[in-house]
Design an enzyme around this catalytic site. Sequence first.
Site, PDB file in Angstrom:
ATOM      1  N   GLY A  80       0.499  -1.069   0.081  1.00 12.48           N
ATOM      2  CA  GLY A  80      -0.466  -0.275  -0.153  1.00 12.48           C
ATOM      3  C   GLY A  80       1.020   0.936   0.060  1.00 12.48           C
ATOM      4  O   GLY A  80       0.312   2.170   0.707  1.00 12.48           O
ATOM      5  N   HIS A 128      11.579   0.370   0.238  1.00 16.68           N
ATOM      6  CA  HIS A 128      11.072  -1.281   0.961  1.00 16.68           C
ATOM      7  C   HIS A 128      12.166  -1.502   1.364  1.00 16.68           C
ATOM      8  O   HIS A 128      11.971  -3.195   2.284  1.00 16.68           O
ATOM      9  CB  HIS A 128      10.529  -1.448  -0.813  1.00 16.68           C
ATOM     10  CG  HIS A 128       9.666  -1.575  -1.044  1.00 16.68           C
ATOM     11  ND1 HIS A 128       8.346  -1.153  -0.406  1.00 16.68           N
ATOM     12  CD2 HIS A 128       8.828  -1.545  -2.585  1.00 16.68           C
ATOM     13  CE1 HIS A 128       7.336  -0.869  -2.069  1.00 16.68           C
ATOM     14  NE2 HIS A 128       8.073  -1.168  -2.526  1.00 16.68           N
ATOM     15  N   TYR A 214      -2.900  -2.120   5.706  1.00 22.59           N
ATOM     16  CA  TYR A 214      -3.752  -1.389   4.573  1.00 22.59           C
ATOM     17  C   TYR A 214      -5.383  -1.806   5.044  1.00 22.59           C
ATOM     18  O   TYR A 214      -6.407  -0.564   4.520  1.00 22.59           O
ATOM     19  CB  TYR A 214      -2.747  -2.855   4.041  1.00 22.59           C
ATOM     20  CG  TYR A 214      -3.455  -2.425   2.513  1.00 22.59           C
ATOM     21  CD1 TYR A 214      -3.294  -2.206   1.398  1.00 22.59           C
ATOM     22  CD2 TYR A 214      -4.968  -3.551   2.238  1.00 22.59           C
ATOM     23  CE1 TYR A 214      -3.393  -2.396  -0.013  1.00 22.59           C
ATOM     24  CE2 TYR A 214      -5.644  -4.129   1.056  1.00 22.59           C
ATOM     25  CZ  TYR A 214      -4.363  -2.753  -0.356  1.00 22.59           C
ATOM     26  OH  TYR A 214      -5.080  -3.032  -1.182  1.00 22.59           O
ATOM     27  N   PHE A 250      -9.893   3.300  -4.712  1.00 20.15           N
ATOM     28  CA  PHE A 250      -8.999   1.875  -5.704  1.00 20.15           C
ATOM     29  C   PHE A 250      -8.936   2.882  -7.336  1.00 20.15           C
ATOM     30  O   PHE A 250      -8.352   3.267  -8.280  1.00 20.15           O
ATOM     31  CB  PHE A 250      -9.138   0.848  -5.270  1.00 20.15           C
ATOM     32  CG  PHE A 250      -8.328   0.281  -6.196  1.00 20.15           C
ATOM     33  CD1 PHE A 250      -6.803  -0.155  -6.001  1.00 20.15           C
ATOM     34  CD2 PHE A 250      -8.468  -0.289  -7.540  1.00 20.15           C
ATOM     35  CE1 PHE A 250      -6.494  -1.346  -6.777  1.00 20.15           C
ATOM     36  CE2 PHE A 250      -8.046  -1.326  -8.276  1.00 20.15           C
ATOM     37  CZ  PHE A 250      -6.942  -1.930  -8.061  1.00 20.15           C
ATOM     38  N   GLY A 280      -6.164  -4.693  -5.338  1.00 20.67           N
ATOM     39  CA  GLY A 280      -6.485  -3.650  -4.471  1.00 20.67           C
ATOM     40  C   GLY A 280      -7.512  -4.339  -2.982  1.00 20.67           C
ATOM     41  O   GLY A 280      -8.039  -3.632  -2.210  1.00 20.67           O
TER      42      GLY A 280
END
Length: 316
Positions: A80, A128, A214, A250, A280
């Site tokens: 996300g 990340h 998320y 989304f 999503g």
Amino acid sequence: MADSQPKPRYTPGVVKEEDIVRIPDMKGNVKEVMEVEGMVVPCDVIRSGHVPDMRENVKKIRDMKCRDDDIFLCAYMRSGTHWVWEITNMLTTGKLDYLTRPKESAMMEFHYPEEFDEMPSRRILNTHFPLRLLPTEVKEKKLKVIFVQRNPKDVTVSSYHFLQKGKLMPFKGTFEEFFMLFTTLGLMVSWFDYTLEAEKAIKDKELDIHLIYYEELKKNPVATIKRLSEFLGTDCDDAYITKVAEMCSFKGMKKANEEVKDIEKFLFEKDIMKGHYRKGEIGDWKNMMTVAQSEQFDEIFADKMKDCSFKFDFLK
């Protein structure tokens, strides 16, 4: 006419034979990887020249000079990051505008730190990488860190579909092969190790971290965005936050990805952006994992995460 092929932006890294670790897959093919700061990095990523040589860049990131109002958005792949990045921008700017540049333009592993010098404040940098690889000044200055979590079964399935289309870290095998990869090595770093490290950082109050799930953002967007606004100290009322939630649905994000982003300036990112928005949904893993795989994942999760305080919504 075929799409223009992006040229390498950096000097391709040289990988020495003695640094290569060769990992066979289920079909007898061999994947060449190397260890970088505890991460398992495909050698092709180092050699590509599309991103900075990670061996050099992790050191530069550690020594990076940060601004007092910098925000660091951290999440495991496919959890996300794009979603929260757009939301955070609207909260900090007070403008209901999608960013025209892609999220990768502010991604730390895709650039050397000095490339962010021209970015206006407040900078929202994302990564990340494990939290331990953030700049030293993030801890010293107690800078704001947003940490986004998503249930790992959906992360597994979403990552598989994304990397099937990827060029930087492509995966052309079966989902069964990917499942084995994800539950053992992970994607550069094990999801389990990554998550437990973040949990420890939160418990030890090493960083000023705000945790977003998320699934909670999906189910209760206004309340979740309001809490984020309070953490960031932005002066946003409920009416504005409701509009942010609507724009960052989304459907809205997918449309912006296709119509708003100035992709001609970011040809390499253009290929990555194609696979960003698929479904999503919460619980999409049930459309991909077999019962046996789900049970195997549950066993691994129960073993590795037995003492973890995070609560994940798998929508079983």
